[in-house]
Design an enzyme around this catalytic site. Structure first.
Site, PDB file in Angstrom:
ATOM      1  CD  GLU A 144      -2.966  -1.144   2.274  1.00 35.30           C
ATOM      2  OE1 GLU A 144      -2.717  -0.411   3.263  1.00 35.30           O
ATOM      3  OE2 GLU A 144      -3.930  -1.930   2.225  1.00 35.30           O
ATOM      4  CG  HIS A 177      -8.738   0.900   2.717  1.00 35.61           C
ATOM      5  ND1 HIS A 177      -7.745   1.683   2.179  1.00 35.61           N
ATOM      6  CD2 HIS A 177      -8.121  -0.019   3.504  1.00 35.61           C
ATOM      7  CE1 HIS A 177      -6.575   1.278   2.640  1.00 35.61           C
ATOM      8  NE2 HIS A 177      -6.774   0.242   3.432  1.00 35.61           N
TER       9      HIS A 177
END
Length: 289
Positions: A144, A177
Protein backbone atom coordinates in the site's frame (compact mmCIF):
# COMPACT_ATOMS: atom_id res chain seq x y z
CA UNK A 1 20.25 0.31 -19.32
CA UNK A 2 16.60 -0.74 -19.52
CA UNK A 3 15.26 2.68 -18.53
CA UNK A 4 16.47 6.30 -18.47
CA UNK A 5 19.01 7.14 -15.79
CA UNK A 6 17.15 10.26 -14.67
CA UNK A 7 13.47 11.10 -15.12
CA UNK A 8 10.94 13.75 -14.17
CA UNK A 9 7.15 14.12 -14.17
CA UNK A 10 6.64 17.89 -14.39
CA UNK A 11 5.59 17.59 -18.06
CA UNK A 12 2.34 15.81 -17.07
CA UNK A 13 -0.88 17.77 -16.79
CA UNK A 14 -2.82 17.54 -13.54
CA UNK A 15 -5.45 15.38 -15.28
CA UNK A 16 -2.76 13.00 -16.54
CA UNK A 17 -1.30 12.77 -13.03
CA UNK A 18 -4.71 11.90 -11.59
CA UNK A 19 -5.22 9.35 -14.38
CA UNK A 20 -1.91 7.69 -13.52
CA UNK A 21 -2.90 7.49 -9.83
CA UNK A 22 -6.32 6.04 -10.69
CA UNK A 23 -4.69 3.42 -12.90
CA UNK A 24 -2.22 2.39 -10.19
CA UNK A 25 -4.95 2.12 -7.56
CA UNK A 26 -7.30 0.25 -9.89
CA UNK A 27 -4.63 -2.33 -10.82
CA UNK A 28 -3.77 -2.99 -7.16
CA UNK A 29 -7.39 -3.46 -6.05
CA UNK A 30 -8.27 -5.50 -9.16
CA UNK A 31 -5.38 -7.87 -8.42
CA UNK A 32 -7.10 -8.84 -5.16
CA UNK A 33 -10.04 -10.22 -7.14
CA UNK A 34 -8.00 -11.93 -9.85
CA UNK A 35 -8.44 -15.22 -7.99
CA UNK A 36 -12.00 -16.53 -7.76
CA UNK A 37 -11.76 -18.91 -4.81
CA UNK A 38 -15.21 -18.28 -3.33
CA UNK A 39 -13.50 -18.30 0.07
CA UNK A 40 -13.51 -15.49 2.70
CA UNK A 41 -10.73 -12.86 2.55
CA UNK A 42 -9.06 -14.24 5.70
CA UNK A 43 -8.92 -17.83 4.49
CA UNK A 44 -5.21 -18.86 4.18
CA UNK A 45 -5.63 -19.82 0.50
CA UNK A 46 -7.19 -16.44 -0.37
CA UNK A 47 -4.51 -14.58 1.60
CA UNK A 48 -1.63 -16.43 -0.09
CA UNK A 49 -2.98 -15.80 -3.59
CA UNK A 50 -3.59 -12.12 -2.87
CA UNK A 51 -0.06 -11.76 -1.54
CA UNK A 52 1.26 -13.11 -4.85
CA UNK A 53 -1.01 -10.71 -6.77
CA UNK A 54 0.01 -7.53 -4.93
CA UNK A 55 3.70 -8.41 -5.15
CA UNK A 56 3.34 -8.75 -8.93
CA UNK A 57 1.58 -5.37 -9.02
CA UNK A 58 4.44 -3.83 -7.01
CA UNK A 59 6.79 -5.06 -9.72
CA UNK A 60 4.62 -3.64 -12.53
CA UNK A 61 3.84 -0.24 -10.94
CA UNK A 62 7.32 1.28 -11.50
CA UNK A 63 7.03 0.37 -15.19
CA UNK A 64 3.72 2.27 -15.36
CA UNK A 65 5.45 5.20 -13.69
CA UNK A 66 8.25 5.02 -16.27
CA UNK A 67 5.67 5.10 -19.05
CA UNK A 68 4.35 8.41 -17.70
CA UNK A 69 7.84 9.83 -17.06
CA UNK A 70 10.11 11.90 -19.27
CA UNK A 71 13.85 11.38 -19.57
CA UNK A 72 15.88 14.43 -18.59
CA UNK A 73 19.23 15.62 -17.30
CA UNK A 74 17.76 18.74 -15.66
CA UNK A 75 18.47 19.63 -12.03
CA UNK A 76 14.98 18.51 -10.97
CA UNK A 77 15.40 15.08 -12.62
CA UNK A 78 16.34 12.06 -10.47
CA UNK A 79 16.71 8.29 -10.88
CA UNK A 80 13.37 6.49 -10.61
CA UNK A 81 14.51 4.74 -7.41
CA UNK A 82 15.06 8.15 -5.80
CA UNK A 83 11.56 9.30 -6.76
CA UNK A 84 10.25 6.07 -5.23
CA UNK A 85 12.03 6.77 -1.95
CA UNK A 86 14.27 3.72 -2.35
CA UNK A 87 17.45 5.37 -1.07
CA UNK A 88 20.26 3.99 1.07
CA UNK A 89 21.53 7.29 2.49
CA UNK A 90 20.08 8.40 5.85
CA UNK A 91 18.19 5.08 5.95
CA UNK A 92 18.43 4.57 9.71
CA UNK A 93 17.10 8.05 10.52
CA UNK A 94 14.30 7.61 7.97
CA UNK A 95 13.18 4.38 9.67
CA UNK A 96 13.62 5.36 13.32
CA UNK A 97 12.54 9.03 13.57
CA UNK A 98 9.07 8.63 12.01
CA UNK A 99 8.49 5.49 14.10
CA UNK A 100 9.36 7.31 17.34
CA UNK A 101 7.09 10.18 16.28
CA UNK A 102 4.22 7.75 15.67
CA UNK A 103 4.85 6.00 18.98
CA UNK A 104 4.55 9.38 20.73
CA UNK A 105 1.13 9.82 19.09
CA UNK A 106 0.14 6.32 20.27
CA UNK A 107 1.44 6.85 23.82
CA UNK A 108 -2.07 6.45 25.27
CA UNK A 109 -2.98 3.25 23.38
CA UNK A 110 0.47 1.77 24.20
CA UNK A 111 0.04 2.39 27.93
CA UNK A 112 -3.49 0.97 27.73
CA UNK A 113 -2.17 -2.12 25.96
CA UNK A 114 0.40 -2.67 28.73
CA UNK A 115 -2.33 -2.36 31.36
CA UNK A 116 -4.49 -4.92 29.56
CA UNK A 117 -1.59 -7.32 29.03
CA UNK A 118 -2.15 -9.01 32.38
CA UNK A 119 -2.92 -12.73 32.14
CA UNK A 120 -4.40 -13.00 28.67
CA UNK A 121 -3.23 -16.10 26.85
CA UNK A 122 -2.92 -16.27 23.11
CA UNK A 123 -4.42 -19.16 21.28
CA UNK A 124 -2.05 -20.55 18.75
CA UNK A 125 -3.28 -21.17 15.27
CA UNK A 126 0.09 -21.55 13.58
CA UNK A 127 -0.71 -21.51 9.89
CA UNK A 128 -3.69 -19.18 9.86
CA UNK A 129 -2.09 -16.74 12.30
CA UNK A 130 1.25 -16.65 10.50
CA UNK A 131 -0.20 -15.96 7.06
CA UNK A 132 -2.53 -13.26 8.43
CA UNK A 133 0.38 -11.66 10.30
CA UNK A 134 2.45 -11.74 7.11
CA UNK A 135 -0.35 -9.97 5.23
CA UNK A 136 -1.30 -7.44 7.92
CA UNK A 137 2.13 -6.46 9.20
CA UNK A 138 4.46 -6.88 6.22
CA UNK A 139 2.89 -7.34 2.78
CA UNK A 140 -0.08 -4.95 3.07
CA UNK A 141 1.92 -2.06 4.61
CA UNK A 142 4.65 -2.36 1.98
CA UNK A 143 2.32 -2.84 -1.02
CA UNK A 144 0.00 0.00 0.00
CA UNK A 145 2.78 2.45 0.82
CA UNK A 146 4.68 1.56 -2.34
CA UNK A 147 1.61 2.01 -4.56
CA UNK A 148 -0.24 4.87 -2.84
CA UNK A 149 2.79 6.87 -1.76
CA UNK A 150 5.98 5.96 -3.64
CA UNK A 151 4.33 5.58 -7.06
CA UNK A 152 1.63 8.27 -6.82
CA UNK A 153 3.44 11.15 -5.14
CA UNK A 154 6.08 11.62 -7.87
CA UNK A 155 3.34 12.48 -10.40
CA UNK A 156 1.27 14.56 -7.98
CA UNK A 157 4.16 16.51 -6.48
CA UNK A 158 4.87 18.88 -9.42
CA UNK A 159 1.26 20.13 -9.32
CA UNK A 160 0.30 19.83 -5.66
CA UNK A 161 3.51 20.29 -3.66
CA UNK A 162 3.36 19.32 0.03
CA UNK A 163 -0.05 20.60 1.14
CA UNK A 164 -1.92 19.63 -2.05
CA UNK A 165 -0.34 16.15 -2.15
CA UNK A 166 -1.26 15.51 1.50
CA UNK A 167 -4.87 16.40 0.64
CA UNK A 168 -5.23 14.72 -2.78
CA UNK A 169 -3.20 11.51 -2.47
CA UNK A 170 -4.99 10.05 0.61
CA UNK A 171 -8.27 10.21 -1.32
CA UNK A 172 -7.06 7.33 -3.55
CA UNK A 173 -5.93 5.39 -0.46
CA UNK A 174 -9.28 5.90 1.30
CA UNK A 175 -11.36 5.03 -1.76
CA UNK A 176 -9.28 1.89 -2.29
CA UNK A 177 -10.58 0.54 1.02
CA UNK A 178 -14.21 0.92 -0.10
CA UNK A 179 -13.91 -2.48 -1.79
CA UNK A 180 -14.31 -3.98 1.68
CA UNK A 181 -17.99 -2.98 1.44
CA UNK A 182 -18.44 -5.49 -1.40
CA UNK A 183 -16.72 -8.24 0.59
CA UNK A 184 -18.74 -7.52 3.72
CA UNK A 185 -22.00 -7.47 1.80
CA UNK A 186 -21.23 -10.69 -0.09
CA UNK A 187 -20.19 -12.47 3.13
CA UNK A 188 -22.96 -10.86 5.19
CA UNK A 189 -23.87 -13.02 8.17
CA UNK A 190 -26.91 -11.02 9.17
CA UNK A 191 -25.40 -7.59 9.84
CA UNK A 192 -27.65 -4.70 8.74
CA UNK A 193 -26.57 -3.08 5.46
CA UNK A 194 -26.59 0.35 7.13
CA UNK A 195 -24.17 -0.93 9.78
CA UNK A 196 -21.82 -2.29 7.09
CA UNK A 197 -21.91 1.01 5.17
CA UNK A 198 -21.27 3.09 8.31
CA UNK A 199 -18.38 0.80 9.27
CA UNK A 200 -16.88 1.20 5.79
CA UNK A 201 -17.37 4.98 5.89
CA UNK A 202 -15.53 5.09 9.21
CA UNK A 203 -12.74 3.00 7.68
CA UNK A 204 -12.57 5.40 4.72
CA UNK A 205 -12.18 8.35 7.10
CA UNK A 206 -9.44 6.96 9.29
CA UNK A 207 -7.48 5.41 6.39
CA UNK A 208 -7.62 8.81 4.66
CA UNK A 209 -6.27 10.51 7.81
CA UNK A 210 -3.47 7.96 8.08
CA UNK A 211 -2.84 8.35 4.34
CA UNK A 212 -2.35 12.10 4.82
CA UNK A 213 0.15 11.48 7.63
CA UNK A 214 1.98 8.86 5.58
CA UNK A 215 2.18 11.22 2.57
CA UNK A 216 3.61 13.90 4.83
CA UNK A 217 6.29 11.50 6.10
CA UNK A 218 7.21 10.39 2.59
CA UNK A 219 7.49 13.92 1.21
CA UNK A 220 9.40 15.28 4.20
CA UNK A 221 11.90 12.41 4.45
CA UNK A 222 12.13 11.41 0.77
CA UNK A 223 12.23 7.79 1.97
CA UNK A 224 9.71 4.96 1.64
CA UNK A 225 10.89 3.09 4.72
CA UNK A 226 9.43 5.55 7.25
CA UNK A 227 5.82 5.30 6.01
CA UNK A 228 6.14 1.49 5.70
CA UNK A 229 7.46 1.05 9.26
CA UNK A 230 4.79 3.41 10.65
CA UNK A 231 2.08 1.57 8.69
CA UNK A 232 3.26 -1.73 10.20
CA UNK A 233 3.16 -0.22 13.67
CA UNK A 234 -0.32 1.29 13.17
CA UNK A 235 -1.67 -2.02 11.83
CA UNK A 236 -0.30 -3.71 14.95
CA UNK A 237 -1.82 -1.12 17.29
CA UNK A 238 -5.17 -0.79 15.49
CA UNK A 239 -7.50 2.18 15.90
CA UNK A 240 -7.22 3.69 19.43
CA UNK A 241 -9.89 2.29 21.75
CA UNK A 242 -10.98 5.54 23.41
CA UNK A 243 -14.05 3.92 24.97
CA UNK A 244 -11.80 1.28 26.56
CA UNK A 245 -10.50 3.89 29.02
CA UNK A 246 -13.75 3.56 30.94
CA UNK A 247 -13.06 -0.07 31.89
CA UNK A 248 -10.37 1.03 34.36
CA UNK A 249 -10.70 2.53 37.82
CA UNK A 250 -11.16 6.30 38.06
CA UNK A 251 -7.53 7.17 38.76
CA UNK A 252 -6.22 4.82 36.06
CA UNK A 253 -8.74 6.17 33.55
CA UNK A 254 -7.72 9.75 34.42
CA UNK A 255 -4.02 8.86 34.02
CA UNK A 256 -4.71 7.21 30.68
CA UNK A 257 -6.70 10.22 29.45
CA UNK A 258 -3.75 12.47 30.37
CA UNK A 259 -1.32 10.22 28.50
CA UNK A 260 -3.59 10.33 25.42
CA UNK A 261 -3.64 14.14 25.50
CA UNK A 262 0.09 14.52 26.24
CA UNK A 263 0.92 12.15 23.37
CA UNK A 264 -1.22 14.14 20.94
CA UNK A 265 0.23 17.50 22.04
CA UNK A 266 3.83 16.21 21.95
CA UNK A 267 3.20 14.76 18.49
CA UNK A 268 1.94 18.13 17.23
CA UNK A 269 5.04 19.91 18.57
CA UNK A 270 7.50 17.30 17.26
CA UNK A 271 5.96 16.73 13.82
CA UNK A 272 7.89 19.40 11.92
CA UNK A 273 11.31 19.28 13.62
CA UNK A 274 11.51 15.47 13.62
CA UNK A 275 10.63 15.32 9.88
CA UNK A 276 12.93 18.16 8.80
CA UNK A 277 14.12 17.23 5.24
CA UNK A 278 17.70 18.20 6.20
CA UNK A 279 17.81 15.28 8.66
CA UNK A 280 17.24 12.85 5.79
CA UNK A 281 19.18 14.50 2.97
CA UNK A 282 15.93 14.98 1.10
CA UNK A 283 16.43 17.24 -1.93
CA UNK A 284 13.77 15.62 -4.14
CA UNK A 285 10.49 16.69 -2.56
CA UNK A 286 11.38 20.29 -1.79
CA UNK A 287 9.90 23.48 -3.19
CA UNK A 288 10.46 23.74 -6.94
CA UNK A 289 12.65 26.72 -7.79
Amino acid sequence: MLWPERVLFSHLSFQESLGCCLLLGFILISSLYAWRTGLPRNHPRTVKRRIVSVMVVCGVSPLILLFFSSSSDGHRAYPLSTWLGLRSDHLLQAAVYPLILTMVLFAGPMVMMMMECSASETEEEPQAFQILALRNYIVAPFAEEFTFRACMLPVLWPHCQLLGSVIVCPFFFGVAHIHHVIERLSNNNGSPVVHICLESLFQFCYTSVFGAYSCYLFLRTGHLIGPVVCHMFCNFMGFPDFAGIMQFSIWKAATLACVFVVGLVAFAFLLQPVTDPLLFGNTVYTDVS
